[in-house]
Design an enzyme around this catalytic site. Structure first.
Site, mmCIF file in Angstrom:
data_model
loop_
_atom_site.group_PDB
_atom_site.id
_atom_site.type_symbol
_atom_site.label_atom_id
_atom_site.label_comp_id
_atom_site.label_asym_id
_atom_site.label_seq_id
_atom_site.Cartn_x
_atom_site.Cartn_y
_atom_site.Cartn_z
ATOM 1 N N LYS A 142 35.973 41.118 33.555
ATOM 2 C CA LYS A 142 37.135 40.556 32.863
ATOM 3 C C LYS A 142 36.700 39.699 31.676
ATOM 4 O O LYS A 142 35.690 38.981 31.752
ATOM 5 C CB LYS A 142 37.939 39.725 33.863
ATOM 6 C CG LYS A 142 39.218 39.104 33.328
ATOM 7 C CD LYS A 142 39.913 38.348 34.452
ATOM 8 C CE LYS A 142 41.173 37.656 33.999
ATOM 9 N NZ LYS A 142 41.839 36.944 35.119
ATOM 10 N N SER A 191 46.358 36.351 39.689
ATOM 11 C CA SER A 191 45.841 37.191 38.609
ATOM 12 C C SER A 191 45.016 38.389 39.032
ATOM 13 O O SER A 191 44.692 39.242 38.214
ATOM 14 C CB SER A 191 45.022 36.348 37.633
ATOM 15 O OG SER A 191 45.871 35.471 36.937
ATOM 16 N N SER A 221 46.515 37.878 35.261
ATOM 17 C CA SER A 221 45.782 37.938 34.020
ATOM 18 C C SER A 221 44.659 38.975 34.011
ATOM 19 O O SER A 221 44.066 39.226 32.968
ATOM 20 C CB SER A 221 45.199 36.557 33.703
ATOM 21 O OG SER A 221 44.248 36.167 34.679
#
Length: 479
Positions: A74, A175, A151
């Site tokens: 990520k 997330s 996210s």
């Protein structure tokens, strides 16, 4: 083209490498071809470092459990020397690192071949991934008009689209679980402090944020979590020790459990009919497996927790922006950050140190309230989200005030009323991909366990997976 690629999870892929049926280089080439074919529609994979990936293969990969499997991290946290980061923000674009984070070191030791990063909203704030630094929104491979969540939305989209079998994410308010629900994947948030945060931070968002993974199979998450579990040097606190570990836990059926069923929000509000049906169907499945399922809802101050969460994350967002500006020795420019981040800075300026500590005290009190509920229950079953995946644009940061974005009618906490509860309490929680709407959109089902009971949670997840397998589902983009 590797015809079997879609049929392998990461564990199976590594087994093929181990027996010489395919090489790490061939798997990387396949992943890169899929990026070229699918990422233009998704905008999920960014900052690729293909030369670094090929150099890692040439140097000899670690003899870990996922040796040779292509992998993505990520673009928020997971600091790595070979992988510069934007952290979802124009202000932080092209940040480089002098040390690898502990989580990246442990991921690399599994033998995966990391070749790039995946998109994140600015600051990791929000249930959609539409950061301006990437030039456009990240889209859901099941329906390009919908968000893959946030996210860790880029990771969710990349795994669901079949680019990689598993990817790194993180979870400070859902997330990992929100993208898992939105993309039809498995995503587990471990117990607070189960995974390392150092050396760049001691804790994320007062201990509410933690790393995790988006996977198509329970066993892939089990392998990755086993490889990464444990405090790093100097960690401010530790999670209760695991027993035999995640992988061992899924090798045997769990005990029969008492499961509380909540088909509303945690404050008793209604949820979308598809989400409610997903919960009720999961309850029937669990009952058929011999578990005791009964309606119950925690009598905890969830609204107060959400207000405290908003204060803590607002202060954290402001701190990261101010530190970046201090490093650059300048004031905040017009185009440095998006409106949610800019308004978070203004909001944080209205709060005192006492206000912040009071908010931390509130989430700790909420954890005690939830622990009291779980004295009588082994698991809590809810939906992961109150609605199917939202349309692109609903949760973009442009023109948004930070507090209203979180707390306003129809906004983040109305859309995602379950996940942040277990970041605040620190309990392990998971999203299972058990339902599809008539329109072909994934809907996740959420299970949360007692603090420290990660192994029971993943064992129950594996039992459900064996009963209602989901691994064969593929979105239209990956067909």
């Amino acid at each position: 083209m590797i015809a079997e690629y879609d049929g392998w999870d990461a564990v199976a892929m590594a087994a093929e490498v181990a027996k010489g049926a395919v090489s790490a280089g061939e798997l990387l080439d396949e992943a890169l071809a899929r990026v070229a074919a699918r990422n233009p529609a998704l905008n999920a994979v960014v900052l690729m470092q293909v030369d670094k990936a090929r150099a890692a293969i040439a140097a000899g990969l670690p003899e870990g459990p996922l040796r040779g499997v292509p992998f993505l991290i990520k673009d928020l946290g997971c600091e790595a020397v070979d992988f510069p980061s934007h952290n979802g923000s124009r202000l932080l674009a092209n940040t480089t690192y002098r040390l690898d984070s502990a989580i990246f070191e442990r991921i690399r030791a599994t033998g995966v071949v990391t070749f790039g990063r995946t998109t994140s909203p600015e600051g990791g704030v929000g249930p959609a991934t539409e950061a301006a630094v990437y030039g456009g929104p990240t889209r859901n491979p099941w329906d390009l008009s919908r968000t893959p969540g946030g996210s860790s939305g880029g990771s969710g989209a990349a795994v669901a689209a079949g680019i990689v079998p598993a990817a790194h994410g993180s979870d400070g308010g859902g997330s990992v679980r929100i993208p898992a629900s939105s993309c039809g994947l498995f995503g587990l948030k471990p117990t607070r402090a189960r995974l390392p945060d150092g050396p760049y931070v001691g804790e994320g968002w007062a201990g509410m944020a933690i790393d995790g993974f988006l996977t198509r199979s329970v066993r892939d998450s089990a392998v990755l979590l086993d490889a990464c579990a444990g405090a790093d040097l100097g960690a401010p606190y530790w999670a209760p020790p695991l027993g035999a570990g995640y992988r061992a836990a899924i090798a045997r059926p769990p005990r029969r459990m008492r499961i509380a069923l909540c088909d509303t929000t945690l404050t008793g509000g209604p949820i979308h009919p598809d989400c409610r049906e997903a919960v009720l169907a999961a309850a029937r499945l669990l009952e058929n497996l011999g578990h005791h399922v009964e309606p119950a809802r925690p009598a905890a101050d969830t609204r107060g927790m959400m207000e405290a969460w908003t204060r803590i994350v607002g202060c954290g967002t402001a701190l990261s922006i101010r530190k970046a500006l201090a490093a650059k020795r300048r004031e905040l420019g017009r185009d440095d950050v998006e409106d949610v981040g800019r308004s978070a800075v203004a909001y944080a300026a209205t709060l005192s140190g006492a206000d912040y500590l009071d908010a931390v005290g509130k989430i700790h009190a909420y954890g005690r309230e939830m622990a009291g509920f779980f004295a009588d229950w082994d698991m809590l079953l809810t939906a992961t989200l109150a609605e199917p995946p939202a349309e692109i644009g609903r949760f973009g940061h442009k023109g948004r005030d930070y507090v209203d974005y979180r707390m306003g009618p129809g906004m983040v906490f109305d859309y995602s009323p379950f996940c942040a509860a277990f970041n605040a309490s620190g309990q392990p929680a998971v999203s299972l991909p058990l339902h599809m709407t008539a329109e072909g959109l994934p809907v996740g089902v959420h299970l949360a366990a007692r603090f420290g009971a990660d192994e029971e949670l993943i064992a129950l997840s594996a039992e459900v997976e064996a009963t209602a397998p989901w691994a064969g589902r593929r979105p239209p983009l990956a067909a």
